[in-house]
Structures are given as C-alpha cells and as structure tokens.
Design a protein around this motif. Structure first.
Motif, PDB file in Angstrom:
ATOM      1  N   LEU A   6      -2.190  -2.293  11.769  1.00  0.00           N
ATOM      2  CA  LEU A   6      -2.024  -2.978  10.490  1.00  0.00           C
ATOM      3  C   LEU A   6      -2.536  -4.417  10.541  1.00  0.00           C
ATOM      4  CD1 LEU A   6      -1.013  -2.485   7.644  1.00  0.00           C
ATOM      5  CD2 LEU A   6       1.253  -3.217   8.378  1.00  0.00           C
ATOM      6  N   LEU A   9      -6.161  -4.687   9.509  1.00  0.00           N
ATOM      7  CA  LEU A   9      -6.545  -4.232   8.176  1.00  0.00           C
ATOM      8  C   LEU A   9      -7.337  -5.265   7.368  1.00  0.00           C
ATOM      9  CD1 LEU A   9      -6.473  -1.963   6.107  1.00  0.00           C
ATOM     10  CD2 LEU A   9      -4.269  -2.847   5.330  1.00  0.00           C
ATOM     11  N   ARG A  12     -10.939  -5.204   8.396  1.00  0.00           N
ATOM     12  CA  ARG A  12     -11.603  -3.918   8.161  1.00  0.00           C
ATOM     13  C   ARG A  12     -11.737  -3.591   6.681  1.00  0.00           C
ATOM     14  NH1 ARG A  12     -11.161  -0.032  12.431  1.00  0.00           N
ATOM     15  NH2 ARG A  12     -12.359   1.257  11.016  1.00  0.00           N
ATOM     16  N   ARG A  13     -10.889  -4.199   5.853  1.00  0.00           N
ATOM     17  CA  ARG A  13     -10.897  -3.914   4.418  1.00  0.00           C
ATOM     18  C   ARG A  13     -10.658  -5.213   3.652  1.00  0.00           C
ATOM     19  NH1 ARG A  13      -7.201  -2.264   0.318  1.00  0.00           N
ATOM     20  NH2 ARG A  13      -8.113  -0.734  -1.051  1.00  0.00           N
ATOM     21  N   LEU A  19      -1.675  -0.805  -1.368  1.00  0.00           N
ATOM     22  CA  LEU A  19      -1.495   0.026  -0.182  1.00  0.00           C
ATOM     23  C   LEU A  19      -0.381   1.024  -0.475  1.00  0.00           C
ATOM     24  CD1 LEU A  19      -1.342  -2.753   2.567  1.00  0.00           C
ATOM     25  CD2 LEU A  19      -3.357  -1.561   1.711  1.00  0.00           C
ATOM     26  N   VAL A  70      -5.508   3.313   0.970  1.00  0.00           N
ATOM     27  CA  VAL A  70      -5.005   3.021   2.315  1.00  0.00           C
ATOM     28  C   VAL A  70      -3.585   3.558   2.418  1.00  0.00           C
ATOM     29  CG1 VAL A  70      -4.359   1.216   3.950  1.00  0.00           C
ATOM     30  CG2 VAL A  70      -6.424   0.965   2.585  1.00  0.00           C
TER      31      VAL A  70
END
Length: 88
Positions: A6, A9, A12-13, A19, A70
């Motif tokens: 986490l 995250l 990566r995004r 979410l 996600v």
C-alpha cells in the motif's frame, strides 16, 4: 492484477480516485470505499459469501458503480503485527 504494498500505491498510481477496501470474513465480505483523495474510507455494504465467482462478480459490480479500480484487502494480523493463521 499486480499485488503491491500500500505504501507503493501513490508512485504506481498517481491518478487519484476511490479505493475499494475489503475485509474478508468466513461468512461475509465487508466493503468500504475511500474518497477520491484517499483521506477517508466509509463502510458501504456487506456481501454474504457464497461461491467465489459470485462473490467476485458482486464486488466488481460495486467497484464499477463507484469508479474504483484498486482493491485493498485487509490481512488479519496478530496483535504483535505478525500474520495470523487466516492470512494464508
């Protein structure tokens, strides 16, 4: 679908959006959604577990309706932070 920590995250995004959080129990799946900025999660609903494919389909329908892509799954940790037997 990649599995990532986490903490990784945001890198990566970078695009924000809701979410989906899932608390998996033996009989139910608790579902919550975050706000678009990832600051607050709110309980949404409970899915009564049946067959895995039916449970997954119900979860994905909820995610689609909220615009979430996600999935965050909680792990049942022991009080000392180690993985409990249900983590397997």
């Amino acid at each position: 679908m990649p599995v990532i920590d986490l903490d990784d995250l945001p890198a990566r995004r970078p695009r924000k959006g809701p979410l989906t959080g899932v608390d998996a129990g033996e009989r139910t799946l608790g579902v919550a959604f975050s706000d678009a900025l990832w600051t607050l999660a709110t309980p949404h609903s409970v899915i009564r577990r049946s067959k895995f494919t039916d449970d997954a389909a119900a979860l994905f329908r909820l995610m689609d309706a909220r615009g979430s892509d996600v999935l965050v799954i909680g792990l049942p940790l022991n009080m000392d932070g180690t993985e409990g037997p249900r983590c397997q």
